[in-house]
Design a protein around this motif. Sequence first.
Motif, PDB file in Angstrom:
ATOM      1  N   GLY A 411       0.798  -1.224   0.000  1.00 11.31           N
ATOM      2  CA  GLY A 411       0.000   0.000   0.000  1.00 11.31           C
ATOM      3  C   GLY A 411       0.827   1.267   0.000  1.00 11.31           C
ATOM      4  O   GLY A 411       1.873   1.350   0.646  1.00 11.31           O
ATOM      5  N   THR A 412       0.358   2.253  -0.732  1.00 13.40           N
ATOM      6  CA  THR A 412       0.914   3.603  -0.916  1.00 13.40           C
ATOM      7  C   THR A 412       2.145   3.629  -1.808  1.00 13.40           C
ATOM      8  O   THR A 412       2.680   4.703  -2.109  1.00 13.40           O
ATOM      9  CB  THR A 412       1.278   4.307   0.424  1.00 13.40           C
ATOM     10  N   GLN A 413       2.643   2.479  -2.260  1.00 15.54           N
ATOM     11  CA  GLN A 413       3.831   2.446  -3.092  1.00 15.54           C
ATOM     12  C   GLN A 413       3.441   2.350  -4.573  1.00 15.54           C
ATOM     13  O   GLN A 413       2.296   2.073  -4.925  1.00 15.54           O
ATOM     14  CB  GLN A 413       4.729   1.290  -2.682  1.00 15.54           C
ATOM     15  N   GLN A 414       4.422   2.561  -5.440  1.00 21.92           N
ATOM     16  CA  GLN A 414       4.121   2.644  -6.867  1.00 21.92           C
ATOM     17  C   GLN A 414       3.529   1.351  -7.419  1.00 21.92           C
ATOM     18  O   GLN A 414       2.781   1.374  -8.395  1.00 21.92           O
ATOM     19  CB  GLN A 414       5.394   3.010  -7.639  1.00 21.92           C
ATOM     20  N   ASP A 415       3.872   0.214  -6.831  1.00 18.74           N
ATOM     21  CA  ASP A 415       3.328  -1.066  -7.301  1.00 18.74           C
ATOM     22  C   ASP A 415       2.202  -1.560  -6.388  1.00 18.74           C
ATOM     23  O   ASP A 415       1.997  -2.761  -6.225  1.00 18.74           O
ATOM     24  CB  ASP A 415       4.424  -2.114  -7.407  1.00 18.74           C
ATOM     25  N   GLN A 416       1.450  -0.631  -5.820  1.00 19.03           N
ATOM     26  CA  GLN A 416       0.328  -0.985  -4.957  1.00 19.03           C
ATOM     27  C   GLN A 416      -0.667  -1.871  -5.703  1.00 19.03           C
ATOM     28  O   GLN A 416      -1.019  -1.625  -6.853  1.00 19.03           O
ATOM     29  CB  GLN A 416      -0.371   0.285  -4.482  1.00 19.03           C
ATOM     30  N   HIS A 417      -1.118  -2.923  -5.024  1.00 19.91           N
ATOM     31  CA  HIS A 417      -2.175  -3.802  -5.540  1.00 19.91           C
ATOM     32  C   HIS A 417      -3.395  -3.687  -4.624  1.00 19.91           C
ATOM     33  O   HIS A 417      -3.243  -3.728  -3.396  1.00 19.91           O
ATOM     34  CB  HIS A 417      -1.747  -5.274  -5.540  1.00 19.91           C
ATOM     35  N   VAL A 418      -4.559  -3.554  -5.200  1.00 29.60           N
ATOM     36  CA  VAL A 418      -5.795  -3.582  -4.413  1.00 29.60           C
ATOM     37  C   VAL A 418      -6.704  -4.630  -5.043  1.00 29.60           C
ATOM     38  O   VAL A 418      -7.182  -4.460  -6.171  1.00 29.60           O
ATOM     39  CB  VAL A 418      -6.511  -2.211  -4.393  1.00 29.60           C
ATOM     40  N   LEU A 419      -6.912  -5.731  -4.335  1.00 30.82           N
ATOM     41  CA  LEU A 419      -7.782  -6.802  -4.815  1.00 30.82           C
ATOM     42  C   LEU A 419      -9.026  -6.843  -3.942  1.00 30.82           C
ATOM     43  O   LEU A 419      -8.921  -6.844  -2.713  1.00 30.82           O
ATOM     44  CB  LEU A 419      -7.063  -8.152  -4.758  1.00 30.82           C
ATOM     45  N   THR A 420     -10.179  -6.866  -4.574  1.00 29.90           N
ATOM     46  CA  THR A 420     -11.430  -6.870  -3.820  1.00 29.90           C
ATOM     47  C   THR A 420     -12.230  -8.122  -4.122  1.00 29.90           C
ATOM     48  O   THR A 420     -12.115  -8.718  -5.193  1.00 29.90           O
ATOM     49  CB  THR A 420     -12.282  -5.626  -4.162  1.00 29.90           C
ATOM     50  N   GLY A 421     -13.035  -8.524  -3.160  1.00 25.83           N
ATOM     51  CA  GLY A 421     -13.885  -9.694  -3.319  1.00 25.83           C
ATOM     52  C   GLY A 421     -14.822  -9.796  -2.134  1.00 25.83           C
ATOM     53  O   GLY A 421     -15.206  -8.775  -1.546  1.00 25.83           O
ATOM     54  N   THR A 422     -15.132 -11.004  -1.732  1.00 25.53           N
ATOM     55  CA  THR A 422     -16.021 -11.229  -0.595  1.00 25.53           C
ATOM     56  C   THR A 422     -15.272 -11.942   0.513  1.00 25.53           C
ATOM     57  O   THR A 422     -14.170 -12.474   0.315  1.00 25.53           O
ATOM     58  CB  THR A 422     -17.236 -12.069  -0.996  1.00 25.53           C
ATOM     59  N   LEU A 423     -15.871 -11.953   1.683  1.00 22.59           N
ATOM     60  CA  LEU A 423     -15.251 -12.606   2.829  1.00 22.59           C
ATOM     61  C   LEU A 423     -14.977 -14.079   2.537  1.00 22.59           C
ATOM     62  O   LEU A 423     -13.955 -14.622   2.947  1.00 22.59           O
ATOM     63  CB  LEU A 423     -16.156 -12.451   4.057  1.00 22.59           C
ATOM     64  N   ALA A 424     -15.859 -14.722   1.809  1.00 19.56           N
ATOM     65  CA  ALA A 424     -15.660 -16.125   1.468  1.00 19.56           C
ATOM     66  C   ALA A 424     -14.464 -16.325   0.542  1.00 19.56           C
ATOM     67  O   ALA A 424     -13.893 -17.414   0.472  1.00 19.56           O
ATOM     68  CB  ALA A 424     -16.933 -16.689   0.817  1.00 19.56           C
ATOM     69  N   GLN A 425     -14.053 -15.289  -0.171  1.00 18.44           N
ATOM     70  CA  GLN A 425     -12.935 -15.385  -1.115  1.00 18.44           C
ATOM     71  C   GLN A 425     -11.610 -14.904  -0.520  1.00 18.44           C
ATOM     72  O   GLN A 425     -10.604 -14.831  -1.234  1.00 18.44           O
ATOM     73  CB  GLN A 425     -13.241 -14.542  -2.357  1.00 18.44           C
ATOM     74  N   LEU A 426     -11.586 -14.572   0.764  1.00 27.32           N
ATOM     75  CA  LEU A 426     -10.414 -13.929   1.355  1.00 27.32           C
ATOM     76  C   LEU A 426      -9.145 -14.749   1.160  1.00 27.32           C
ATOM     77  O   LEU A 426      -8.075 -14.204   0.825  1.00 27.32           O
ATOM     78  CB  LEU A 426     -10.658 -13.687   2.849  1.00 27.32           C
ATOM     79  N   GLU A 427      -9.208 -16.053   1.359  1.00 30.11           N
ATOM     80  CA  GLU A 427      -8.015 -16.888   1.221  1.00 30.11           C
ATOM     81  C   GLU A 427      -7.464 -16.824  -0.198  1.00 30.11           C
ATOM     82  O   GLU A 427      -6.242 -16.778  -0.401  1.00 30.11           O
ATOM     83  CB  GLU A 427      -8.333 -18.333   1.612  1.00 30.11           C
ATOM     84  N   MET A 428      -8.352 -16.819  -1.196  1.00 30.62           N
ATOM     85  CA  MET A 428      -7.894 -16.732  -2.589  1.00 30.62           C
ATOM     86  C   MET A 428      -7.279 -15.369  -2.878  1.00 30.62           C
ATOM     87  O   MET A 428      -6.308 -15.257  -3.631  1.00 30.62           O
ATOM     88  CB  MET A 428      -9.070 -16.996  -3.542  1.00 30.62           C
ATOM     89  N   LEU A 429      -7.810 -14.339  -2.284  1.00 37.17           N
ATOM     90  CA  LEU A 429      -7.286 -12.994  -2.514  1.00 37.17           C
ATOM     91  C   LEU A 429      -5.851 -12.857  -2.010  1.00 37.17           C
ATOM     92  O   LEU A 429      -4.974 -12.341  -2.712  1.00 37.17           O
ATOM     93  CB  LEU A 429      -8.172 -11.952  -1.831  1.00 37.17           C
ATOM     94  N   VAL A 430      -5.617 -13.306  -0.777  1.00 43.29           N
ATOM     95  CA  VAL A 430      -4.268 -13.153  -0.228  1.00 43.29           C
ATOM     96  C   VAL A 430      -3.266 -14.040  -0.947  1.00 43.29           C
ATOM     97  O   VAL A 430      -2.060 -13.758  -0.955  1.00 43.29           O
ATOM     98  CB  VAL A 430      -4.246 -13.448   1.287  1.00 43.29           C
ATOM     99  N   ALA A 431      -3.732 -15.102  -1.593  1.00 39.76           N
ATOM    100  CA  ALA A 431      -2.820 -15.998  -2.294  1.00 39.76           C
ATOM    101  C   ALA A 431      -2.171 -15.329  -3.498  1.00 39.76           C
ATOM    102  O   ALA A 431      -1.074 -15.727  -3.910  1.00 39.76           O
ATOM    103  CB  ALA A 431      -3.565 -17.263  -2.731  1.00 39.76           C
ATOM    104  N   VAL A 432      -2.825 -14.324  -4.076  1.00 43.69           N
ATOM    105  CA  VAL A 432      -2.278 -13.666  -5.276  1.00 43.69           C
ATOM    106  C   VAL A 432      -1.824 -12.240  -5.012  1.00 43.69           C
ATOM    107  O   VAL A 432      -1.340 -11.565  -5.911  1.00 43.69           O
ATOM    108  CB  VAL A 432      -3.324 -13.666  -6.419  1.00 43.69           C
ATOM    109  N   ALA A 433      -1.971 -11.776  -3.762  1.00 44.23           N
ATOM    110  CA  ALA A 433      -1.581 -10.400  -3.440  1.00 44.23           C
ATOM    111  C   ALA A 433      -0.127 -10.355  -2.973  1.00 44.23           C
ATOM    112  O   ALA A 433       0.336 -11.258  -2.286  1.00 44.23           O
ATOM    113  CB  ALA A 433      -2.495  -9.830  -2.360  1.00 44.23           C
TER     114      ALA A 433
END
Length: 475
Positions: A411-433
């Motif tokens: 966060g706040t850096q030039q290569d910031q990633h923001v991935l959004t989804g649902t609570l049920a998808q949280l594990e999948m989100l952190v796997a690619v962040a």
Amino acid sequence: MDYLPIFADLKGRPVLVVGGGDVAARKIELLCRAAALVQVVSSELCTKLQVLHQTQQIEWLATEFDPTHLDAVFLVIAATNDHLLNRRIYSEANIRYKLVNIVDDRPKCSFIFPSIVDRSPFVVALSSSGTAPVLARMFREKLEALLPTCLGQMASVAGGFRDIVKQRFNRISDRRRFWERVFYSLFTNQKSVGNIDEAIHTLQCELQADLNSEGEVILVGAGPGDSGLLTLRGLQMMQLADVVLYDYLVSDEVLNLARRDADRICVGKRAGVHSVPQEETNCLLVELARKGKRVVRLKGGDPFIFGRGGEELQAAQEAGIPFQVVPGVTAATGATAYAGIPLTHRDHAQSVLFITGHCRTDGDGIDWPSLARVRQTLAIYMGTVKAAEISEGLIRYGRDAETPVAVIGRGTQQDQHVLTGTLAQLEMLVAVAPTPALLVIGEVVNLHEQLAWFQSSNRRRNFSLPLSAWLEEKS
């Protein structure tokens, strides 16, 4: 470098100004402040210049320019609307090797006026080499706000003690350390409120103090990554450091702001790689300070929010080491602001909880019912490893599986990633962040798409996408 920045002593030196309007008056005001002998050539004078002439602060030399006016002056300024006259002045000045400034005509300037912050005798001059004067003025305004009005008085008092300090300390490095200590002591505060006698007394006491006494520990919050979020106080302390102890959460652009000759020691902790035990870091802080070092402990975000800063200062206090704290912008506020996710919003969340995904194994269990309440935002630090457990626990205790979530990587850096989804998808989100990552859970995440501003014009680098779009782009 297009221009060599120099400070000219104009006291008692004749300076020629051709022109008598408001522009000329602004230049003449600066010249008078520098105690120059101002000679004006103009067919008429504006009201300001008439007053200066009547009070004998300037000399009205002539109504028309003559090249001989240049013979006995130090430098010349032309502030007229007559382009032919300006060109003639420039040519005649060059023939006589005179410094010349044709206002608003950079090619016809052998010197230019910078933007000035005046805390005499402390003076700061800024210049864009004539290419962007408005930009230079903008930065001057920032410096005006940053530099205390008592700076000139501090410089004057320090100047009076220079010879005494040289006699007291033979080595340049010792003199540097002495002045650094003075300018960050009570001396500065006393000068700022006008206690001149007390300030001088403090300076005299510092002269008698032992430079080789114990050092100190300064706990500095480095912010979430963007160096622009480092506080001014934090930057000042980093510039004074003899040693910088930093962890992996401190970005390279922030770390590079430390004093160049300071020793840098990484004491970071990261899952899966070598980590420095906390007890070892505590001992190192004390050991270095006892050697007389000024130790800056640089921690990502804010040192008192899940940063173990309190534990490190407890070690310093128990060892009798002086310390101070410089707070920083914590990841929860910095990263979410750059992602366009307000932590609270009247329509979505009336409270926010900062929690950590890593708890002591011998501590209390997680209060899942409190965390699972609706209409509140959860900002979870260090939660990627236990993302599945967090998701399952919140859903089991009543939080809707469709609750919006965001994973903000770097966060706040030039290569910031923001991935959004649902609570049920949280594990999948952190796997690619990418890491470090902050987890945000709550309805406020829905505002991300509307309020995202950071790098919004460059989606390829911002990676601000819902999970489904991210997986589709990767496939």
